[in-house]
Design a protein around this motif. Structure first.
Motif, short mmCIF file in Angstrom:
data_model
loop_
_atom_site.label_atom_id
_atom_site.label_comp_id
_atom_site.label_asym_id
_atom_site.label_seq_id
_atom_site.Cartn_x
_atom_site.Cartn_y
_atom_site.Cartn_z
N ARG A 55 93.57 -12.92 22.98
CA ARG A 55 93.84 -14.04 22.08
C ARG A 55 92.81 -15.15 22.26
N GLN A 56 92.46 -15.46 23.51
CA GLN A 56 91.44 -16.47 23.77
C GLN A 56 90.11 -16.08 23.18
N LEU A 57 89.76 -14.81 23.32
CA LEU A 57 88.50 -14.33 22.76
C LEU A 57 88.49 -14.45 21.25
N GLN A 58 89.63 -14.12 20.62
CA GLN A 58 89.72 -14.23 19.17
C GLN A 58 89.61 -15.69 18.73
N THR A 59 90.24 -16.61 19.51
CA THR A 59 90.14 -18.04 19.18
C THR A 59 88.70 -18.53 19.28
N VAL A 60 88.00 -18.10 20.33
CA VAL A 60 86.61 -18.50 20.50
C VAL A 60 85.76 -17.97 19.35
N GLN A 61 86.01 -16.72 18.97
CA GLN A 61 85.24 -16.14 17.87
C GLN A 61 85.49 -16.87 16.56
N THR A 62 86.77 -17.22 16.30
CA THR A 62 87.10 -17.95 15.08
C THR A 62 86.44 -19.33 15.06
N THR A 63 86.51 -20.03 16.22
CA THR A 63 85.89 -21.35 16.31
C THR A 63 84.38 -21.27 16.10
#
Length: 272
Positions: A55-63
């Motif tokens: 989830r953190q990786l997905q958030t970073v990618q989205t940001t």
């Protein structure tokens, strides 16, 4: 000896079959209570940290994606603004048919006239397309004191004869200075001249039928026109006119216009 060897072989065979060592501990990873060689059940693995990490990786990618999109939009906006400014620069570039080396010097109205001025009709500076240049048919002046006296006399005569203020927007003195009359914000006061709302009238102090103005007066006139464009009070594509007064002999201001007729924006005469 045969008996001893046989006994050792049986003992070794029993150890291979028995998963429990003599010390009572497990010697392998098999469950002895089950009575068979079954692998022990592995303890349940907690995958929650991996999910959080995903989830953190997905958030970073989205940001990061949003940041890239914002940067692209910012760059596009910068390009649009740059193109717009270039177009506006081309539109408002001051055309210079002459090198404006003479500095513009403005003597404001409150310097030469201390009395209150009645409200004048406003000039739509965004529609100002024309300049009319004429001489004042008066004595010339060579210094600021004399020029101020002459401008004050023109103001007094206009008020005495017509009950209005000096009709010129600006006047050019022989001292190489511009004297503010009605300025850039008010309509000129010559009702026999066209273009009240789109014309600036500039008077050259003096009479120039046979004698041309001093070079400094031409230079100051050019500086005034350039300054008017810089202030967005005159179109860069303005039209410059002289005046022919049918009631005055044919050489009226002839010497004044000899040079002016060679200027880039010259368009001819206005007949009154």
């Amino acid at each position: 000896m045969y008996t001893s060897a046989r006994t050792a072989a049986i003992s070794s065979s029993n150890r291979l079959k028995n998963p429990i060592s003599r010390s009572g501990s497990y010697s392998s990873e098999y469950d002895v209570e089950a009575g068979e060689r079954t692998p022990l059940l592995v303890t349940k693995i907690n995958f929650e940290p991996d999910r959080n990490r995903a989830r953190q990786l997905q958030t970073v990618q989205t940001t990061a994606l949003l940041g890239i999109l914002a940067l692209i939009l910012f760059l596009l906006l910068g390009v649009i603004i740059a193109v717009y400014l270039l177009l506006m620069q081309d539109h408002f570039t001051v055309p210079s048919p002459w090198p404006v080396s003479h500095p513009f010097y403005l003597v404001e109205r409150n310097v030469w006239w201390k009395h209150q001025v009645a409200e004048l009709s406003p000039l739509d500076k965004f529609a100002t397309q024309n300049v009319i240049l004429l001489h004042t048919r008066s004595a010339p002046c060579r210094d600021q004191g004399t020029c101020i006296n002459l401008v004050q006399k023109l103001e007094h005569d206009a008020w005495t004869e017509n009950g209005t203020h000096i009709p010129y927007n600006f006047l050019i003195g022989g001292d190489g200075k511009t004297y503010e009359g009605r300025g850039w914000k008010s309509q000129h006061g010559f009702y026999n001249l066209p273009g009240l709302n789109d014309t600036i009238v500039v008077g050259v102090i003096g009479t120039y039928n046979d004698r041309r103005p001093d070079n400094v007066m031409y230079a100051e006139t050019k500086a005034l026109l350039t300054e008017s464009i810089r202030r967005f009070s005159l179109s860069p594509n303005y039209r410059l006119y002289g005046v022919i007064d049918s009631s005055i002999p044919g050489n009226d201001a002839a010497a004044l216009y000899e040079e002016v007729k060679e200027w880039r924006h010259w368009r001819g005469f206005v007949t009154v």
